[in-house]
Design a protein around this motif. Structure first.
Motif, PDB file in Angstrom:
ATOM      1  N   LEU A 114      -0.553  -2.007 -10.045  1.00  0.00           N
ATOM      2  CA  LEU A 114      -1.628  -2.423  -9.139  1.00  0.00           C
ATOM      3  C   LEU A 114      -1.140  -3.093  -7.863  1.00  0.00           C
ATOM      4  N   PRO A 139       0.684  -2.404  -5.183  1.00  0.00           N
ATOM      5  CA  PRO A 139       0.481  -1.795  -3.859  1.00  0.00           C
ATOM      6  C   PRO A 139      -0.979  -1.632  -3.454  1.00  0.00           C
ATOM      7  N   TYR A 140      -1.893  -1.771  -4.402  1.00  0.00           N
ATOM      8  CA  TYR A 140      -3.295  -1.486  -4.141  1.00  0.00           C
ATOM      9  C   TYR A 140      -4.169  -2.741  -4.082  1.00  0.00           C
ATOM     10  N   GLU A 141      -3.963  -3.656  -4.985  1.00  0.00           N
ATOM     11  CA  GLU A 141      -4.816  -4.845  -5.069  1.00  0.00           C
ATOM     12  C   GLU A 141      -3.978  -6.014  -5.576  1.00  0.00           C
ATOM     13  N   ARG A 142      -3.391  -6.744  -4.643  1.00  0.00           N
ATOM     14  CA  ARG A 142      -2.435  -7.785  -5.012  1.00  0.00           C
ATOM     15  C   ARG A 142      -3.092  -8.924  -5.801  1.00  0.00           C
ATOM     16  N   GLN A 180       2.357  10.914  -4.101  1.00  0.00           N
ATOM     17  CA  GLN A 180       0.983  11.021  -4.596  1.00  0.00           C
ATOM     18  C   GLN A 180       0.949  11.513  -6.048  1.00  0.00           C
ATOM     19  N   ARG A 231       8.354   6.216  -9.625  1.00  0.00           N
ATOM     20  CA  ARG A 231       7.939   5.562  -8.367  1.00  0.00           C
ATOM     21  C   ARG A 231       9.172   5.090  -7.597  1.00  0.00           C
ATOM     22  N   GLU A 277       1.852   8.530  -8.246  1.00  0.00           N
ATOM     23  CA  GLU A 277       0.752   7.580  -8.329  1.00  0.00           C
ATOM     24  C   GLU A 277      -0.405   8.141  -9.158  1.00  0.00           C
ATOM     25  N   GLY A 292      -1.853   6.403 -12.447  1.00  0.00           N
ATOM     26  CA  GLY A 292      -3.284   6.168 -12.591  1.00  0.00           C
ATOM     27  C   GLY A 292      -3.813   6.716 -13.906  1.00  0.00           C
TER      28      GLY A 292
END
Length: 331
Positions: A110, A112-115, A52, A41, A55, A59
């Motif tokens: 997580l 960048p997606y759900e702080r 992508q 990353r 990521e 995932g």
């Protein structure tokens, strides 16, 4: 003439139920996979790799880790006392330390997606690791002299907090992070003072020798954490120590792998990923071209080495061989 007497056949071993003996040794290779993904990353844009893809890999690793975490939780649900039993053996406490470190790295994934969720996951990982470290310390203090052996794997138990800044700094939770880093430096020096000499002298049991690869992780992770918190001098010193350490490890590689493949080969995974990530972080902060080149070369090597080792260790688990080989507790 009487018939010859034969002893009765040995009793069949009791059948182990699903997840009844989930070994903590499944977590160190996942720690290596997390480290590899986070390193990619950091360096993907500089090497033309689509973000992508990186990521997607992170995932997949996250889902695999969650599955393994559920498998171990199922074992705890059957009998909670297995945690204490696993902590008492070297592969068990090393694996559980890797598990809580994976939770902290999951928080970094997580961010960048759900702080908000990342913050809770980070808190869970830090709390779990603190509980583990306190338990291991208590066991060491109360163990008989022969049970107080300090191994390189202790770096994971007492320095595992060093991955917390990977999520804490992007989340803005920087208060106390610098103190945490200096604690890890002190702990690394204390553990290294006891264990590093055996890497140099070669006086170590062959099956445990891969654990010496863990010596690379503290300095590499301290370097990255220091760069994240603006401690550039500490970062450069730690990066120098990490570079000297990996040279020594390469010199001693044949000695470390003399006993052949085992679950302890997971110790080759996360330190290598951490070393690549440290050099790539140095390139980001200082702009050194040499850092980008070294980081890129190590990252390619890590990509070729870490997934096959992780796959082989997890295959041992699937075949039912990893648990007995690592003396995992049975629920």
């Amino acid at each position: 003439m009487s018939a010859p007497h034969f002893p009765p056949p040995p009793p069949l071993p009791a059948k182990v139920r699903l997840f009844q003996r989930t070994p903590p040794a499944i977590f160190p290779p996942l720690l290596g996979l997390f480290g590899l993904g986070i390193a990619w990353r950091r360096g993907a844009s500089g090497f033309g790799v689509p973000e992508q893809v990186v990521e997607l890999f992170l995932g997949a690793v996250s889902l695999l880790f969650l599955f393994c975490l559920v498998a171990y939780a199922a074992k705890i649900r059957l009998r909670a006392g297995v945690v204490g039993e696993d902590i008492r053996v070297l592969p068990g406490r090393t694996g559980l330390a890797a598990a809580t470190m994976c939770v902290m790295l999951l928080a970094a994934v997580l961010v960048p997606y759900e702080r908000a969720l990342a913050g809770w996951v980070l808190a869970l990982g830090v709390a779990g690791h603190l509980a583990l470290a306190v338990t291991v310390l208590f066991n060491l203090v109360n163990a008989p002299p022969e049970g107080r052996q300090i191994t390189p794997a202790m770096h994971l138990v007492f320095l595992g907090f060093i991955v917390a800044p990977f999520a804490a700094v992007p989340l803005g939770l920087t208060e106390g992070v610098q103190i945490l880093i200096w604690y890890c430096v002190a702990a690394a020096l204390a553990i290294g003072a006891v264990t590093f000499g055996k890497l140099v002298t070669g006086q170590y049991a062959a099956p445990l020798r891969p654990l010496h690869a863990i010596h690379l992780a503290p300095s590499a992770l301290v370097a990255t954490a220091a760069l994240l918190t603006g401690q550039d001098v500490l970062a450069q010193v730690a990066l120098g120590v990490a570079s000297a350490t990996i040279i020594l490890l390469l010199v001693r590689l044949r000695w470390m792998i003399e006993a052949g493949f085992s679950g302890f080969w997971s110790a080759f995974t996360f330190p290598l990923a951490a070393f690549a990530g440290a050099w790539l972080a140095a390139h980001t902060v200082f702009g050194w071209e040499i850092a980008r080149l070294v980081g890129g070369l190590v990252l390619v090597a890590a990509t070729l080495i870490i997934p096959p080792i992780a796959a082989k260790v997890l295959r041992l688990w699937a075949e039912g061989k990893l648990a007995p080989k690592t003396n995992a507790a049975i629920a």
